[in-house]
Design a protein around this motif. Sequence first.
Motif, PDB file in Angstrom:
ATOM      1  N   ARG A   9       0.828  -1.214   0.000  1.00 12.32           N
ATOM      2  CA  ARG A   9       0.000   0.000   0.000  1.00 12.32           C
ATOM      3  C   ARG A   9       0.862   1.264   0.000  1.00 12.32           C
ATOM      4  O   ARG A   9       0.577   2.222  -0.717  1.00 12.32           O
ATOM      5  CB  ARG A   9      -0.914  -0.034   1.223  1.00 12.32           C
ATOM      6  CG  ARG A   9      -2.044   0.933   1.168  1.00 12.32           C
ATOM      7  CD  ARG A   9      -3.086   0.582   2.176  1.00 12.32           C
ATOM      8  NE  ARG A   9      -4.015   1.668   2.333  1.00 12.32           N
ATOM      9  CZ  ARG A   9      -5.011   1.667   3.201  1.00 12.32           C
ATOM     10  NH1 ARG A   9      -5.229   0.627   3.969  1.00 12.32           N
ATOM     11  NH2 ARG A   9      -5.804   2.705   3.286  1.00 12.32           N
ATOM     12  N   ALA A  97      -6.996  11.256   0.911  1.00  9.38           N
ATOM     13  CA  ALA A  97      -7.690  10.313   1.799  1.00  9.38           C
ATOM     14  C   ALA A  97      -6.799   9.111   2.104  1.00  9.38           C
ATOM     15  O   ALA A  97      -6.745   8.634   3.246  1.00  9.38           O
ATOM     16  CB  ALA A  97      -9.002   9.864   1.167  1.00  9.38           C
ATOM     17  N   GLU A  98      -6.083   8.629   1.106  1.00  2.18           N
ATOM     18  CA  GLU A  98      -5.156   7.520   1.322  1.00  2.18           C
ATOM     19  C   GLU A  98      -4.042   7.948   2.265  1.00  2.18           C
ATOM     20  O   GLU A  98      -3.646   7.195   3.149  1.00  2.18           O
ATOM     21  CB  GLU A  98      -4.579   7.034  -0.013  1.00  2.18           C
ATOM     22  CG  GLU A  98      -3.560   5.931   0.119  1.00  2.18           C
ATOM     23  CD  GLU A  98      -4.096   4.596   0.609  1.00  2.18           C
ATOM     24  OE1 GLU A  98      -3.309   3.645   0.663  1.00  2.18           O
ATOM     25  OE2 GLU A  98      -5.292   4.485   0.967  1.00  2.18           O
ATOM     26  N   GLU A 101      -5.467   7.829   5.739  1.00  2.00           N
ATOM     27  CA  GLU A 101      -5.641   6.454   6.213  1.00  2.00           C
ATOM     28  C   GLU A 101      -4.304   5.836   6.607  1.00  2.00           C
ATOM     29  O   GLU A 101      -4.201   5.183   7.652  1.00  2.00           O
ATOM     30  CB  GLU A 101      -6.319   5.600   5.142  1.00  2.00           C
ATOM     31  CG  GLU A 101      -7.794   5.865   5.004  1.00  2.00           C
ATOM     32  CD  GLU A 101      -8.440   4.965   3.973  1.00  2.00           C
ATOM     33  OE1 GLU A 101      -8.048   3.786   3.851  1.00  2.00           O
ATOM     34  OE2 GLU A 101      -9.357   5.437   3.278  1.00  2.00           O
ATOM     35  N   LYS A 104      -3.179   7.254   9.888  1.00  2.00           N
ATOM     36  CA  LYS A 104      -3.912   6.676  11.028  1.00  2.00           C
ATOM     37  C   LYS A 104      -3.410   5.277  11.359  1.00  2.00           C
ATOM     38  O   LYS A 104      -3.292   4.912  12.536  1.00  2.00           O
ATOM     39  CB  LYS A 104      -5.409   6.654  10.734  1.00  2.00           C
ATOM     40  CG  LYS A 104      -6.052   8.020  10.792  1.00  2.00           C
ATOM     41  CD  LYS A 104      -7.532   7.925  10.461  1.00  2.00           C
ATOM     42  CE  LYS A 104      -8.204   9.287  10.511  1.00  2.00           C
ATOM     43  NZ  LYS A 104      -9.646   9.205  10.170  1.00  2.00           N
ATOM     44  N   ILE A 105      -3.110   4.485  10.338  1.00  2.11           N
ATOM     45  CA  ILE A 105      -2.585   3.136  10.560  1.00  2.11           C
ATOM     46  C   ILE A 105      -1.252   3.209  11.294  1.00  2.11           C
ATOM     47  O   ILE A 105      -1.013   2.492  12.272  1.00  2.11           O
ATOM     48  CB  ILE A 105      -2.433   2.382   9.213  1.00  2.11           C
ATOM     49  CG1 ILE A 105      -3.805   2.054   8.626  1.00  2.11           C
ATOM     50  CG2 ILE A 105      -1.593   1.107   9.392  1.00  2.11           C
ATOM     51  CD1 ILE A 105      -3.762   1.612   7.164  1.00  2.11           C
TER      52      ILE A 105
END
Length: 120
Positions: A9, A97-98, A101, A104-105
């Motif tokens: 990712r 947005a990615e 995310e 946050k991870i």
Amino acid sequence: MDEESLKKRLKLFALRIIKLSESLPQTMTGRTLGNQIIRSGTSPGANYRAACLAKSDKDFLNKLKMVEEELDETLYWFKLIIESGLVEKSLLKKLMAENLELFKIIASSITTMKRKMNSQ
């Protein structure tokens, strides 16, 4: 999310950052912001790979913090690119947005590691 999935990712995120940078205008501002976002947007993947090879929990935590810092810096460059008028916000919505995310991870992983270290 497992280690390999997050590596993939982050690599895809880096590739999208490269494409964004290449699409910026070849003005002084476009080149400068493109260079900055290339540095901050591609380094989280490399730093996460380094974290996975960490020699200790403390080393792992420090490397994760570097990933977090680079993702936060990338958000800053996104905002400058948008606010300078180089790219419409709507075109960067999914990429931003990615970024959030992933941030946050990593932040969650940092919290988990701190808890683990404090309980030892």
